[in-house]
Each structure stands twice: as C-alpha cells, then as structure tokens.
Design a protein around this motif. Structure first.
Motif, PDB file in Angstrom:
ATOM      1  N   LYS A  12      86.766  -2.710   2.757  1.00 32.30           N
ATOM      2  CA  LYS A  12      87.338  -4.205   2.927  1.00 32.30           C
ATOM      3  C   LYS A  12      85.737  -5.071   2.836  1.00 32.30           C
ATOM      4  N   SER A  13      86.026  -6.286   2.514  1.00 33.86           N
ATOM      5  CA  SER A  13      84.922  -6.989   2.274  1.00 33.86           C
ATOM      6  C   SER A  13      84.664  -7.497   3.881  1.00 33.86           C
ATOM      7  N   LEU A  14      83.621  -8.120   4.126  1.00 25.92           N
ATOM      8  CA  LEU A  14      83.272  -8.900   5.432  1.00 25.92           C
ATOM      9  C   LEU A  14      84.187  -9.600   5.777  1.00 25.92           C
ATOM     10  N   LYS A  15      84.631 -10.485   5.112  1.00 27.85           N
ATOM     11  CA  LYS A  15      85.755 -11.482   5.588  1.00 27.85           C
ATOM     12  C   LYS A  15      86.818 -10.856   6.263  1.00 27.85           C
ATOM     13  N   GLU A  16      87.320  -9.783   5.203  1.00 25.63           N
ATOM     14  CA  GLU A  16      88.409  -8.963   5.688  1.00 25.63           C
ATOM     15  C   GLU A  16      88.297  -8.206   7.088  1.00 25.63           C
ATOM     16  N   ARG A  17      87.185  -7.561   7.026  1.00 23.49           N
ATOM     17  CA  ARG A  17      86.897  -6.962   8.354  1.00 23.49           C
ATOM     18  C   ARG A  17      86.625  -7.796   9.472  1.00 23.49           C
ATOM     19  N   PHE A  18      86.146  -8.995   9.357  1.00 18.59           N
ATOM     20  CA  PHE A  18      86.175 -10.032  10.360  1.00 18.59           C
ATOM     21  C   PHE A  18      87.680 -10.276  10.880  1.00 18.59           C
ATOM     22  N   LEU A  19      88.397 -10.524   9.931  1.00 14.47           N
ATOM     23  CA  LEU A  19      89.835 -11.026  10.089  1.00 14.47           C
ATOM     24  C   LEU A  19      90.633  -9.970  10.866  1.00 14.47           C
ATOM     25  N   LEU A  20      90.306  -8.638  10.499  1.00 13.04           N
ATOM     26  CA  LEU A  20      91.119  -7.467  11.191  1.00 13.04           C
ATOM     27  C   LEU A  20      90.428  -7.540  12.561  1.00 13.04           C
ATOM     28  N   VAL A  21      89.084  -7.629  12.850  1.00 18.96           N
ATOM     29  CA  VAL A  21      88.712  -7.474  14.237  1.00 18.96           C
ATOM     30  C   VAL A  21      89.230  -8.716  14.989  1.00 18.96           C
ATOM     31  N   LEU A  22      89.261  -9.886  14.398  1.00 22.21           N
ATOM     32  CA  LEU A  22      89.910 -10.975  15.083  1.00 22.21           C
ATOM     33  C   LEU A  22      91.442 -10.786  15.389  1.00 22.21           C
ATOM     34  N   GLY A  23      92.085 -10.042  14.543  1.00 24.84           N
ATOM     35  CA  GLY A  23      93.608  -9.726  14.859  1.00 24.84           C
ATOM     36  C   GLY A  23      93.796  -8.776  15.784  1.00 24.84           C
ATOM     37  N   ILE A  24      92.944  -7.894  15.869  1.00 27.68           N
ATOM     38  CA  ILE A  24      92.837  -6.948  16.977  1.00 27.68           C
ATOM     39  C   ILE A  24      92.651  -7.701  18.473  1.00 27.68           C
ATOM     40  N   LEU A  25      91.732  -8.445  18.382  1.00 28.37           N
ATOM     41  CA  LEU A  25      91.152  -9.048  19.372  1.00 28.37           C
ATOM     42  C   LEU A  25      92.092  -9.840  20.106  1.00 28.37           C
ATOM     43  N   PHE A  26      93.056 -10.829  19.316  1.00 27.36           N
ATOM     44  CA  PHE A  26      94.133 -11.488  19.662  1.00 27.36           C
ATOM     45  C   PHE A  26      95.340 -10.864  20.139  1.00 27.36           C
ATOM     46  N   PHE A  27      95.615  -9.614  19.541  1.00 31.88           N
ATOM     47  CA  PHE A  27      96.592  -8.817  19.871  1.00 31.88           C
ATOM     48  C   PHE A  27      96.367  -8.211  21.487  1.00 31.88           C
ATOM     49  N   LEU A  28      94.959  -7.776  21.718  1.00 32.95           N
ATOM     50  CA  LEU A  28      94.761  -7.418  23.095  1.00 32.95           C
ATOM     51  C   LEU A  28      94.915  -8.816  24.150  1.00 32.95           C
ATOM     52  N   ILE A  29      94.586  -9.855  23.548  1.00 35.76           N
ATOM     53  CA  ILE A  29      94.602 -11.133  24.396  1.00 35.76           C
ATOM     54  C   ILE A  29      96.083 -11.511  24.942  1.00 35.76           C
ATOM     55  N   TYR A  30      96.949 -11.231  23.961  1.00 39.14           N
ATOM     56  CA  TYR A  30      98.284 -11.500  24.267  1.00 39.14           C
ATOM     57  C   TYR A  30      98.915 -10.545  25.163  1.00 39.14           C
ATOM     58  N   LEU A  31      98.708  -9.164  24.706  1.00 41.46           N
ATOM     59  CA  LEU A  31      99.127  -8.059  25.607  1.00 41.46           C
ATOM     60  C   LEU A  31      98.558  -8.213  27.131  1.00 41.46           C
ATOM     61  N   VAL A  32      97.179  -8.363  27.478  1.00 46.33           N
ATOM     62  CA  VAL A  32      96.772  -8.682  28.674  1.00 46.33           C
ATOM     63  C   VAL A  32      97.071  -9.955  29.236  1.00 46.33           C
ATOM     64  N   LEU A  33      97.463 -10.897  28.649  1.00 49.78           N
ATOM     65  CA  LEU A  33      97.887 -12.147  29.420  1.00 49.78           C
ATOM     66  C   LEU A  33      99.535 -11.863  29.834  1.00 49.78           C
ATOM     67  N   GLY A  34     100.193 -11.182  28.986  1.00 53.04           N
ATOM     68  CA  GLY A  34     101.595 -11.023  29.415  1.00 53.04           C
ATOM     69  C   GLY A  34     101.485  -9.793  30.684  1.00 53.04           C
ATOM     70  N   LEU A  35     100.701  -9.090  30.582  1.00 55.21           N
ATOM     71  CA  LEU A  35     100.771  -8.186  31.695  1.00 55.21           C
ATOM     72  C   LEU A  35     100.123  -8.753  33.040  1.00 55.21           C
ATOM     73  N   MET A  36      99.164  -9.686  32.660  1.00 53.39           N
ATOM     74  CA  MET A  36      98.726 -10.548  33.939  1.00 53.39           C
ATOM     75  C   MET A  36      99.794 -11.622  34.633  1.00 53.39           C
ATOM     76  N   ILE A  37     100.586 -12.099  33.739  1.00 55.91           N
ATOM     77  CA  ILE A  37     101.747 -12.845  34.181  1.00 55.91           C
ATOM     78  C   ILE A  37     102.659 -12.116  34.900  1.00 55.91           C
ATOM     79  N   MET A  38     102.874 -11.081  34.396  1.00 56.16           N
ATOM     80  CA  MET A  38     103.956 -10.119  35.101  1.00 56.16           C
ATOM     81  C   MET A  38     103.657  -9.479  36.201  1.00 56.16           C
ATOM     82  N   PHE A  39     102.434  -9.073  36.370  1.00 55.12           N
ATOM     83  CA  PHE A  39     101.815  -8.149  37.405  1.00 55.12           C
ATOM     84  C   PHE A  39     101.047  -8.860  38.592  1.00 55.12           C
ATOM     85  N   TRP A  40     100.300  -9.732  38.162  1.00 57.59           N
ATOM     86  CA  TRP A  40      99.103 -10.359  39.087  1.00 57.59           C
ATOM     87  C   TRP A  40      99.806 -11.366  40.004  1.00 57.59           C
TER      88      TRP A  40
END
Length: 76
Positions: A12-40
């Motif tokens: 992948k090009s640098l732009k595509e790799r950056f967007l992939l990493v950004l997509g993974i980051l936001f996946f983790l953010i939404y997952l952790v936020l959902g778990l925090m709201i439920m259990f904290w």
C-alpha cells in the motif's frame, strides 16, 4: 493469511497505510469507549444503567461494523 495481510500492507501507499492505521485507531477508540460506558461505574454520566448498557452496546456494535468494513477494504 497473516503473511498475505502483511504483504498487502507493504504494497500500500503511504496514504493508504495511514488511513488503515487511522481506521484501526478509531475502531479501538469506539470499542474502549463502549466498554467504559458500560462497566466504569464512576464515569460521570447521569444515565440509568439500562441506558448505559444500551449506549455502550451500540458503540461496540458500531466498532464491529467499522472493523468489518476495514477488513473488507483491506482485502482488496
């Protein structure tokens, strides 16, 4: 399969790799936020527990949808 994904990642090009990493980051953010709201318990949200679980579950489902879309776009 992992080797294929790594090989595909390196092609992948640098732009595509950056967007992939950004997509993974936001996946983790939404997952952790959902778990925090439920259990904290000390999270300063003035919501009834059933609404907290519903909202947290909705965020987790949304993160799963984002992850599936990310995997499908990465397979191409």
């Amino acid at each position: 399969m992992l080797r294929n994904m790594l090989n595909n990642f390196q092609k992948k090009s640098l732009k595509e790799r950056f967007l992939l990493v950004l997509g993974i980051l936001f996946f983790l953010i939404y997952l952790v936020l959902g778990l925090m709201i439920m259990f904290w318990e000390k999270l300063p949200l003035d919501m009834e527990p059933k609404y907290r679980y519903a909202f947290g579950g909705l965020l987790i489902v949304y993160s799963a949808i984002r992850f599936l879309r990310l995997i499908n776009s990465n397979a191409e």
